[in-house]
Design a protein around this motif. Structure first.
Motif: not given
Length: 257
Positions: A171-189
């Protein structure tokens, strides 16, 4: 070789100007004199943990006491997009290894996370001692890497509390990433999509699970709160490796490395 670095009380540092004489005492002076064998004439960096760096010349040393003259005063700016590492508690001190590396690589805050599958458990009796160990590791890594900012060790949380924290961060505008091997989009994307509209000061939070991985229930709760599952690479990394590896990539995309 860069100057050895030691931590100084922020109140003392705030008023110190070139030409002033400072006295460093206690554990930091002991570390400088007894462990690092600092002697008169050497130059040191004294850090207040809030971005201020004082370059000093040692005038004299005694047991647990060091006298120095301030040569230069520099206030460093922080990251435009501070990065927080949420690190699941892990066995074999792999969580502490991750924290140590992340501090050296530029993280601005770390949060211990009691994940559903964490083998290590912090009960009330262990929590204070364990947090003190995390803070000591952060301080040591800060000095090792000569960083003017000392990362904050945030309050530990369970998965329910973490989901609430994620919602607040998003809600404060942060990007929150959960590192997960089954994700379809990369950290870089994810970072590249978020960055163009991000405002100065808005954070990136990366969440790293324990050895057994993040449960489906946790992943669903976190994504419902606004987090994004993110793929770091083709290989499954250890709990001690994933966070630092992601941090290097994120800071490169931010233009900080």
């Amino acid at each position: 070789m860069s100057n050895h670095s030691f931590v100084i009380d922020p109140d003392m540092a705030q008023n110190a100007m070139p030409g002033d004489t400072l006295e460093l005492s206690g554990s930091e002076a002991h570390h400088a004199v007894t462990v690092k064998r600092v002697t008169a004439g050497e130059h040191l960096d004294l850090l207040d943990g809030q971005g201020l760096r004082l370059t000093v010349e040692v005038l004299s040393t005694a047991k647990d006491l060091l006298s120095a003259r301030v040569l230069q005063r520099d206030q460093e700016s922080g990251s435009e997009h501070p990065v927080t590492l949420v690190q699941a508690l892990s066995k074999g001190d792999r969580d502490l290894q991750a924290v140590e590396s992340a501090v050296e690589l530029g993280v601005l805050a770390v949060r211990p996370w009691q994940a559903d599958r964490s083998i290590v458990r912090w009960n009330a009796a262990k929590a204070d001692k364990a947090l003190a160990k995390w803070r000591a590791q952060v301080r040591a890594a800060q000095k090792q890497s000569r960083r003017a900012f000392e990362p904050e060790v945030l309050a530990p949380s369970g998965s329910k509390e973490l989901a609430k924290n994620i919602a607040d961060e998003v809600s404060a505008g942060a990007l929150v990433l959960v590192l997960h091997e089954q994700a379809t989009e990369s950290v870089a994307e994810h970072v590249s999509t978020w960055l163009p509209q991000a405002q100065p000061g808005q954070k990136i939070v990366m969440i790293v699970g324990p050895e057994g991985g993040i449960s489906d229930t946790e992943l669903q709760a976190f994504t419902d709160a606004g987090a994004h599952a993110a793929l770091l690479g083709q290989h499954v990394l250890r709990a001690s490796t994933a966070g630092p590896a992601a941090l290097v990539l994120i800071r490169h995309l931010l233009g900080e490395i």
